[in-house]
Design a protein around this motif. Structure first.
Motif, short mmCIF file in Angstrom:
data_model
loop_
_atom_site.label_atom_id
_atom_site.label_comp_id
_atom_site.label_asym_id
_atom_site.label_seq_id
_atom_site.Cartn_x
_atom_site.Cartn_y
_atom_site.Cartn_z
N GLU A 21 0.86 -1.17 0.00
CA GLU A 21 0.00 0.00 0.00
C GLU A 21 0.90 1.22 0.00
O GLU A 21 1.90 1.25 0.71
CB GLU A 21 -0.89 0.02 1.24
CG GLU A 21 -1.77 1.25 1.30
CD GLU A 21 -2.54 1.34 2.59
OE1 GLU A 21 -3.75 1.62 2.51
OE2 GLU A 21 -1.94 1.13 3.66
N VAL A 22 0.54 2.20 -0.81
CA VAL A 22 1.33 3.43 -0.92
C VAL A 22 0.40 4.63 -0.76
O VAL A 22 -0.65 4.69 -1.40
CB VAL A 22 2.05 3.50 -2.29
CG1 VAL A 22 2.86 4.79 -2.40
CG2 VAL A 22 2.96 2.28 -2.48
N ARG A 23 0.81 5.56 0.09
CA ARG A 23 0.06 6.81 0.30
C ARG A 23 0.99 7.99 0.14
O ARG A 23 1.99 8.10 0.86
CB ARG A 23 -0.54 6.85 1.69
CG ARG A 23 -1.60 5.83 1.94
CD ARG A 23 -2.15 5.97 3.33
NE ARG A 23 -3.02 4.83 3.59
CZ ARG A 23 -3.34 4.41 4.78
NH1 ARG A 23 -2.89 5.03 5.84
NH2 ARG A 23 -4.14 3.37 4.92
N VAL A 24 0.68 8.86 -0.79
CA VAL A 24 1.43 10.11 -0.92
C VAL A 24 0.89 11.07 0.13
O VAL A 24 -0.29 11.40 0.12
CB VAL A 24 1.30 10.70 -2.34
CG1 VAL A 24 2.00 12.05 -2.42
CG2 VAL A 24 1.88 9.73 -3.38
N ILE A 25 1.75 11.51 1.02
CA ILE A 25 1.34 12.40 2.10
C ILE A 25 1.44 13.86 1.64
O ILE A 25 0.49 14.63 1.78
CB ILE A 25 2.19 12.15 3.36
CG1 ILE A 25 2.01 10.70 3.82
CG2 ILE A 25 1.80 13.13 4.47
CD1 ILE A 25 2.98 10.26 4.90
N PHE A 26 2.59 14.23 1.10
CA PHE A 26 2.77 15.58 0.55
C PHE A 26 3.26 15.47 -0.88
O PHE A 26 4.11 14.65 -1.21
CB PHE A 26 3.78 16.39 1.38
CG PHE A 26 3.26 16.79 2.73
CD1 PHE A 26 2.29 17.77 2.86
CD2 PHE A 26 3.74 16.18 3.87
CE1 PHE A 26 1.80 18.14 4.09
CE2 PHE A 26 3.27 16.54 5.12
CZ PHE A 26 2.29 17.52 5.24
N SER A 27 2.71 16.34 -1.73
CA SER A 27 3.05 16.35 -3.15
C SER A 27 2.71 17.72 -3.72
O SER A 27 1.72 18.33 -3.31
CB SER A 27 2.25 15.26 -3.85
OG SER A 27 2.53 15.23 -5.21
N PRO A 28 3.49 18.22 -4.67
CA PRO A 28 3.23 19.56 -5.20
C PRO A 28 1.89 19.71 -5.90
O PRO A 28 1.33 20.80 -5.93
CB PRO A 28 4.38 19.82 -6.16
CG PRO A 28 5.07 18.53 -6.36
CD PRO A 28 4.68 17.62 -5.25
N ASP A 29 1.34 18.62 -6.46
CA ASP A 29 0.05 18.73 -7.15
C ASP A 29 -1.11 18.79 -6.17
O ASP A 29 -2.21 19.18 -6.54
CB ASP A 29 -0.15 17.60 -8.16
CG ASP A 29 -0.10 16.22 -7.54
OD1 ASP A 29 0.83 15.97 -6.76
OD2 ASP A 29 -0.96 15.39 -7.85
N VAL A 30 -0.88 18.42 -4.92
CA VAL A 30 -1.94 18.43 -3.90
C VAL A 30 -1.71 19.56 -2.89
O VAL A 30 -2.66 20.15 -2.40
CB VAL A 30 -1.99 17.07 -3.17
CG1 VAL A 30 -3.01 17.09 -2.05
CG2 VAL A 30 -2.29 15.95 -4.16
N ASP A 31 -0.47 19.86 -2.62
CA ASP A 31 -0.10 20.82 -1.59
C ASP A 31 0.63 22.00 -2.21
O ASP A 31 1.83 21.91 -2.51
CB ASP A 31 0.80 20.14 -0.54
CG ASP A 31 0.14 18.92 0.06
OD1 ASP A 31 -0.79 19.11 0.86
OD2 ASP A 31 0.53 17.79 -0.29
N GLU A 32 -0.10 23.07 -2.42
CA GLU A 32 0.46 24.26 -3.06
C GLU A 32 1.73 24.71 -2.35
O GLU A 32 1.79 24.79 -1.12
CB GLU A 32 -0.56 25.39 -3.04
CG GLU A 32 -0.10 26.61 -3.81
CD GLU A 32 -1.16 27.70 -3.83
OE1 GLU A 32 -0.76 28.86 -3.90
OE2 GLU A 32 -2.36 27.38 -3.78
N GLY A 33 2.77 24.95 -3.13
CA GLY A 33 4.04 25.42 -2.59
C GLY A 33 4.96 24.32 -2.09
O GLY A 33 6.08 24.59 -1.70
N CYS A 34 4.50 23.09 -2.12
CA CYS A 34 5.31 21.97 -1.65
C CYS A 34 6.29 21.56 -2.76
O CYS A 34 5.87 21.21 -3.85
CB CYS A 34 4.41 20.79 -1.26
SG CYS A 34 5.33 19.38 -0.63
N GLY A 35 7.56 21.57 -2.46
CA GLY A 35 8.56 21.22 -3.45
C GLY A 35 9.18 19.86 -3.21
O GLY A 35 10.33 19.63 -3.56
N CYS A 36 8.42 18.95 -2.61
CA CYS A 36 8.96 17.62 -2.31
C CYS A 36 7.82 16.61 -2.26
O CYS A 36 6.66 16.97 -2.37
CB CYS A 36 9.71 17.63 -0.99
SG CYS A 36 8.66 18.00 0.44
#
Length: 133
Positions: A21-36
């Protein structure tokens, strides 16, 4: 500031032979300004990830469980509290050798968007399953 609980997030189930199972916690397409990317994965008992070269630097932290880390055809034992720095071009695989889940966190400073990452994982499992069939 953002706070997320990974168990509350949607993720994907990757099928055999790479059951996890894989869960993306932070991503730039979901979290504005996130660069990782910050990704949580659970590799199920006696399962593994696909064995492929990485196209970017990745840091992996083993949260719990035991297994084997394969990097460029060399095998290394891993267990909880193990950190892995994977360089671009390294061909890697993580194998869960135990009857318990192997839980890990992955971090990318050169991020994927969530959809592309999920598609890459699902496609690898589909290709591998076709080779077995």
């Amino acid at each position: 500031m953002k706070i997320k609980k990974s168990h509350e997030l949607n993720g994907i189930q990757v099928s055999k032979p790479f059951s996890r199972e894989v869960r993306v916690i932070f991503s730039p397409d979901v979290d504005e300004g996130c660069g990782c990317n910050l990704i949580r994965a659970t590799i199920y008992p006696f399962s593994k990830t696909d064995y492929r070269p990485r196209d970017r630097v990745e840091i992996v932290f083993i949260v719990s469980g035991k297994g084997i880390f394969v990097c460029n055809d060399k095998k290394y034992p891993i267990e909880s509290e193990t950190a892995l720095y994977i360089e671009k071009g390294d061909k890697i695989q993580i194998i869960n050798t135990e009857s318990q889940n192997l839980n890990l966190i992955s971090f990318y400073t050169n991020p994927y968007n969530s959809y592309d990452l999920y598609q890459k994982l699902l496609s690898a499992a589909e290709r591998a399953q076709r080779e077995v069939d």
